[in-house]
Design a protein around this motif. Structure first.
Motif, short mmCIF file in Angstrom:
data_model
loop_
_atom_site.label_atom_id
_atom_site.label_comp_id
_atom_site.label_asym_id
_atom_site.label_seq_id
_atom_site.Cartn_x
_atom_site.Cartn_y
_atom_site.Cartn_z
N PHE A 106 3.16 -3.61 -5.84
CA PHE A 106 2.55 -2.38 -5.32
C PHE A 106 3.48 -1.69 -4.32
O PHE A 106 3.70 -0.48 -4.39
CB PHE A 106 1.21 -2.68 -4.66
CG PHE A 106 0.50 -1.46 -4.15
CD1 PHE A 106 -0.27 -0.69 -4.99
CD2 PHE A 106 0.62 -1.08 -2.82
CE1 PHE A 106 -0.92 0.45 -4.52
CE2 PHE A 106 -0.02 0.05 -2.34
CZ PHE A 106 -0.79 0.82 -3.19
N GLU A 107 4.04 -2.46 -3.41
CA GLU A 107 4.91 -1.90 -2.38
C GLU A 107 6.20 -1.31 -2.98
O GLU A 107 6.82 -0.46 -2.38
CB GLU A 107 5.25 -2.94 -1.32
CG GLU A 107 4.07 -3.37 -0.48
CD GLU A 107 3.39 -2.21 0.27
OE1 GLU A 107 4.10 -1.31 0.74
OE2 GLU A 107 2.15 -2.22 0.37
N ASN A 108 6.56 -1.78 -4.17
CA ASN A 108 7.74 -1.25 -4.85
C ASN A 108 7.36 -0.24 -5.93
O ASN A 108 8.11 0.01 -6.86
CB ASN A 108 8.58 -2.39 -5.43
CG ASN A 108 9.32 -3.13 -4.34
OD1 ASN A 108 10.31 -2.64 -3.84
ND2 ASN A 108 8.82 -4.29 -3.94
N LYS A 109 6.17 0.33 -5.77
CA LYS A 109 5.68 1.43 -6.61
C LYS A 109 5.44 1.07 -8.07
O LYS A 109 5.43 1.94 -8.93
CB LYS A 109 6.62 2.65 -6.54
CG LYS A 109 6.98 3.10 -5.14
CD LYS A 109 5.78 3.60 -4.37
CE LYS A 109 6.20 4.17 -3.03
NZ LYS A 109 5.70 3.44 -1.91
N ASP A 110 5.26 -0.22 -8.36
CA ASP A 110 4.88 -0.63 -9.71
C ASP A 110 3.38 -0.84 -9.71
O ASP A 110 2.89 -1.97 -9.72
CB ASP A 110 5.63 -1.90 -10.13
CG ASP A 110 5.36 -2.29 -11.58
OD1 ASP A 110 4.52 -1.65 -12.23
OD2 ASP A 110 6.01 -3.24 -12.05
N ILE A 111 2.65 0.26 -9.68
CA ILE A 111 1.20 0.21 -9.56
C ILE A 111 0.58 -0.49 -10.76
O ILE A 111 -0.25 -1.39 -10.60
CB ILE A 111 0.61 1.63 -9.41
CG1 ILE A 111 1.29 2.40 -8.27
CG2 ILE A 111 -0.90 1.59 -9.22
CD1 ILE A 111 1.24 1.74 -6.93
N SER A 112 0.99 -0.10 -11.96
CA SER A 112 0.40 -0.71 -13.16
C SER A 112 0.70 -2.21 -13.23
O SER A 112 -0.14 -2.99 -13.67
CB SER A 112 0.88 0.00 -14.42
OG SER A 112 2.27 -0.09 -14.54
N GLY A 113 1.89 -2.61 -12.80
CA GLY A 113 2.23 -4.03 -12.79
C GLY A 113 1.44 -4.83 -11.77
O GLY A 113 1.14 -6.00 -11.97
N SER A 114 1.08 -4.18 -10.67
CA SER A 114 0.36 -4.88 -9.60
C SER A 114 -1.11 -5.10 -9.91
O SER A 114 -1.72 -6.03 -9.40
CB SER A 114 0.51 -4.13 -8.28
OG SER A 114 -0.19 -2.90 -8.33
N VAL A 115 -1.69 -4.26 -10.77
CA VAL A 115 -3.14 -4.30 -11.03
C VAL A 115 -3.59 -5.69 -11.50
O VAL A 115 -4.53 -6.26 -10.95
CB VAL A 115 -3.55 -3.22 -12.06
CG1 VAL A 115 -5.00 -3.41 -12.50
CG2 VAL A 115 -3.35 -1.85 -11.47
#
Length: 144
Positions: A106-115
């Motif tokens: 999430f902090e590295n802007k990979d929102i879909s990966g963080s979900v």
């Protein structure tokens, strides 16, 4: 006289090139060794100790998690993420491993990966405040 000088330098050119290449090769080899040694010595002591412990117990998810946290403390997010993901595969029941991986993504802007990591953390521990906060931030981020 000029032709002799040209002739001598042309005749010696292959030798000079060979000597220069050998010298460059020697310098390059030494600098690579120095860079490797320097990189090892620049890691904090706690990471070096965790590296040794992980070498002895590669299936210890908690050691990987701790090293991931140590990597985060020195801004090495990609190394931290690798350790957190590996900890998740070794111990699929610990919410903090999933939460940590989701947080880094999430902090590295990979929102879909963080979900998926954050959802798994909340399934394992619905009281995980950090994961709840990330889900809230995610919804705010997606609304914008």
């Amino acid at each position: 006289m000029t032709t002799k000088i040209v002739q001598i330098s042309i005749n010696k050119t292959p030798q000079l090139i060979s000597i220069l290449l050998l010298a460059l090769l020697m310098l390059g080899t030494n600098s690579c060794k120095e860079n490797t040694a320097t990189k090892k010595n620049t890691l904090p002591k706690n990471i070096l100790q965790l590296n040794e412990a992980i070498t002895k117990s590669p299936k210890d998810a908690e050691l990987l998690y701790k090293r991931g946290l140590a990597y985060l403390s020195i801004k090495k997010d990609s190394f931290a993420l690798i350790d957190f993901k590996k900890a998740c595969t070794i111990d699929t029941t610990n919410a903090k491993y999933y939460s940590a991986a989701g947080d880094v993504l999430f902090e590295n802007k990979d929102i879909s990966g963080s979900v998926s990591y954050i959802q798994k953390a909340l399934l394992l521990n619905p009281n995980d405040v950090k994961a709840q906060l990330k889900i809230s931030k995610m919804f705010l981020f997606l609304k914008q």
